[in-house]
Design an enzyme around this catalytic site. Structure first.
Site, PDB file in Angstrom:
ATOM      1  CE  LYS A 165      -0.395  -0.081   5.091  1.00 15.97           C
ATOM      2  NZ  LYS A 165      -1.548  -0.174   6.109  1.00 15.97           N
ATOM      3  NE  ARG A 195      -6.447   0.554  11.321  1.00 17.78           N
ATOM      4  CZ  ARG A 195      -5.191   0.648  11.054  1.00 17.78           C
ATOM      5  NH1 ARG A 195      -4.348   1.632  11.119  1.00 17.78           N
ATOM      6  NH2 ARG A 195      -4.845  -0.555  10.757  1.00 17.78           N
ATOM      7  CE1 TYR A 198      11.941  32.449   5.914  1.00 18.00           C
ATOM      8  CE2 TYR A 198      11.835  30.043   5.531  1.00 18.00           C
ATOM      9  CZ  TYR A 198      11.712  31.157   5.064  1.00 18.00           C
ATOM     10  OH  TYR A 198      11.250  31.554   3.723  1.00 18.00           O
ATOM     11  CG  MET A 217       8.633  24.196   0.089  1.00 20.88           C
ATOM     12  SD  MET A 217       7.495  25.303  -0.724  1.00 20.88           S
ATOM     13  CE  MET A 217       6.379  25.684   0.592  1.00 20.88           C
TER      14      MET A 217
END
Length: 389
Positions: free
Chosen positions: A50, A148, A267, A326
């Site tokens: 998956k 679940r 940053y 990013m």
């Protein structure tokens, strides 16, 4: 006899243009699957592919596993199942993430098998199959402690007693605390599943995921379904990882600069330099799946996980400095020889020198998330030693 060299298949971005590269060792992946298959005996062994084979690519992973002898695959979505069928038409493919009525024609056409985990889904499947002379197969998922997906144990036992119901081809449950063998819930789930196997006598069963394969008290089952361990991840917490590394992630160094003592980095000015510092700025960031939580400072997680991530270059580990952004991440290379690295060189983010799960822990997460977050801007190299015809 001369050792055969691995064949290299490439994909993704042009290596001349990409900021990073992924090397996927398909030989190691196959060796891991075979190791898990041997450990699972006398059970058969499937493969969980998956999330596009945990980020590595169904189109690359499934064919080598098929060649190695794997005949059963698990996916999350029917769309993934169709991609498995495209490269392994004769594979048995189970779809884990529920069933919706509009997908029924796809199951009729494709030979995919849904995993049904509620009375609603079972009723829907029965209704849609009503007009068919030959009923389509399905898998029954029972919840033994995960809360679940899955029928409750009581619902499943009642279902088994009703002779009017079509029988499943496979009975499965999922371990909630499999990576911690000492947890009491494991034994509770094994015992509940054994009751279910008795009620569904003669039907193939599966409980062991990657960690479950390593449990000595797992009891009987017919099919194991490894996932993360096959891709090199740790199957158990607090235990040495017996699996071979499959994925190496590297980023290119864009620039090397010197920051002076007292200046800040990145940053938020979250890191103040305590010495004159040589900084390697690398072309990788959270847009590539290299998580912001790996930052050396300036993110809330650093309060819980003191150290940020590391890179490996010129034979040594070097720490991330400042925030992962990013597209760029900075590393402190002050302790390396001045000419040890240069722009254009690659720095390893995880692979043979920094374990996948160590990199994940530095980001406050697990290897699964790092693998399945890998972006599409990397140049990809798939290594595989092809057998002689």
């Amino acid at each position: 006899m001369t050792a055969r060299k691995p064949h290299i298949t490439t994909a993704g971005a042009d290596p001349r243009l990409a900021g990073g590269r992924l090397t996927i060792d398909l030989d190691a992946l196959v060796a891991n699957w075979r190791f898990l298959a041997e450990k699972s005996k006398p059970s058969n062994t499937a493969a969980v592919v998956k999330a596009d084979a945990y980020g590595l690519g169904i189109v690359h992973v499934v064919p080598v596993l098929w060649q190695a002898g794997c005949r059963t695959f698990f996916v999350a979505l029917a769309e993934e199942g169709l991609r498995v069928k495209a490269v392994a038409p004769d594979a048995r493919v189970f779809v884990l993430n529920g069933f919706f009525a509009e997908a029924f024609p796809i199951y009729e056409e494709s030979d995919l098998i849904p995993v049904l985990g509620s009375l609603h889904e079972l009723a829907l499947w029965k209704k849609l199959n009503k007009s068919r002379k030959e009923k389509l197969p399905y898998v029954l998922h029972v919840d033994t402690g995960m809360n679940r997906l899955g029928l409750s144990v009581e619902e499943a036992l009642t279902f088994a007693d009703d002779g009017r119901n079509q029988k499943p081809v496979l009975l499965i449950t999922h371990l909630a605390t499999g990576d911690n063998p000492a947890h009491a819930l494991n034994q509770q789930q094994f015992e509940s599943f054994q009751k279910l196997r008795t009620a569904f006598a003669g039907i193939e069963s599966s409980i062991a995921n990657s960690p479950g394969i390593f449990h000595t008290e797992k009891g009987e089952f017919d099919l194991s379904r490894p996932g993360v361990a096959m891709y090199g991840g740790e199957p158990l917490s607090d235990a040495a990882n017996p699996m071979r590394a499959v994925v190496t992630l590297e980023a290119r160094i864009v620039q090397i600069r010197t920051g002076l003592m007292g200046e800040t980095v990145g940053y938020g000015a979250t890191t103040t330099l305590k010495r004159d510092t040589r900084i390697a700025i690398c072309s990788v960031g959270y847009a590539d799946g290299y998580l912001r939580s790996s930052s050396g400072s300036g993110v809330p997680l650093r309060n819980a996980v003191p150290g940020g991530g590391e890179g490996f270059v010129a034979g040594k580990k070097v720490p991330i400095i400042g925030r992962v952004t990013m597209d760029l991440t900075s590393f402190d290379i002050t302790n390396l020889a001045e000419r040890a690295v240069k722009p254009g060189d690659y720095i390893e983010l995880f692979g043979p020198n920094i374990a996948l799960d160590d990199a994940a822990r530095s980001a406050g997460t697990i290897g699964y998330e790092l693998l399945t977050s890998l972006g599409n801007r990397y140049h990809r190299r798939y290594l595989h030693t092809k057998t002689a015809d």
